[in-house]
Design an enzyme around this catalytic site. Structure first.
Site: not given
Ligand code: PGA
Length: 265
Positions: A29, A113, A184, A190, A226, A246
């Site tokens: 990100k 995304h 997702e 997040g 997550s 992420g």
């Molecule tokens: P995260 O992000 O694992 O920090 O929740 C996942 C993503 O947005 O691909």
């Protein structure tokens, strides 16, 4: 004519000697600095190059893609970008074309995304254009889909998500093309925990059915939102080909636990 493309590199990626496909991807990100990204890429190579049981791919920020090319050259890891424009050239200041990414050795490009849909107004129509542009360059699109609100169970989200896949793909595929659909659920990105596996499984089945009906190339599915190592075995058992990580990938010890969990799942 391009001898190697994202499609051809992805063909053998994550294939297990015993059959099936397992891979784990990580995107930075906008969390890591340039220096942190270089160290992260070098660490990924050190830990995962040549692993036969799980393929690993990395999506750093645009300005580090040349470094990714150099750091990951000749390794088994694939890399790509977190976004691209639909067109191959033109008056689009600040944008990056899929052809440019392919020329830099990218195999993959993440498109649609949840953060881009929410913050930069990317609609299904915009994303469909980007998917088509990526495919024209031989890049494997990582098409991100997911519902905003949690429904009572995954069956309630399955039709919506399958519809997002249909809207983004149109009639874009060819038998040589390859695709990753990243499921997702927006409410699970997040957060402290991923979506429950029992919720995820029917959505993955619906995406699988949609791809079987409409996508002529190699179609694979990953779950993101997550992901961490404790849930990784159960998440992998939802019918996916891989996981998409992420925050839990930025610490490489932690990320290695996720890769190991997928290897053993
Ligand atoms: P995260 O992000 O694992 O920090 O929740 C996942 C993503 O947005 O691909």
């Amino acid at each position: 004519m391009m001898s190697e493309t994202g499609f051809s590199r992805f063909g053998a990626f994550g294939l297990r000697p015993g059959g099936g496909r397992r891979f784990v991807g990580a995107g930075t990100k906008m969390y890591l600095s340039y220096g942190e990204t270089l160290a992260w890429l070098a660490g990924l190579r050190e830990r995962f190059d040549g692993r036969a049981d799980v393929g690993v791919f990395a999506l750093p920020s645009f300005p580090a893609l040349g470094d990714a090319a150099r750091i990951l050259a000749g390794s088994s890891l694939l890399y790509g970008a977190q976004n691209a424009h639909a067109e191959h050239k033109g008056p689009f200041t600040g944008e990056v074309s899929p052809a440019f990414l392919a020329e830099m050795g990218c195999s993959l490009v993440e498109l649609g995304h949840a953060e881009r849909r929410a913050l930069y107004g990317e609609t299904d129509e915009v994303i469909a254009g980007k998917v088509a542009g990526a495919l024209t360059s031989g890049l494997v699109p990582i098409l991100c889909v997911g519902e905003r609100q949690r429904s009572a169970d995954g069956r309630g989200a399955a039709d919506f998500v399958a519809g997002q896949v249909r809207a983004a793909l149109g009639s874009a595929g060819t038998p040589e093309a390859a695709l990753i659909v990243a499921y997702e659920p927006i409410w699970a990105i997040g957060q402290a925990e991923s979506a429950p596996p029992a919720y995820i499984a029917p959505v993955i089945a619906a995406i699988r059915a949609e791809l079987a009906a409409t996508w002529p190339g190699l179609g694979t599915i990953i779950y993101g939102g997550s992901v961490n190592y404790d849930a990784a075995p159960e998440l992998f058992a939802t019918g996916v080909d891989g996981l998409f990580v992420g925050r839990a990938s930025y610490n490489l010890d932690n990320f290695e636990k996720i890769v190991q969990a997928v290897a053993e799942a």
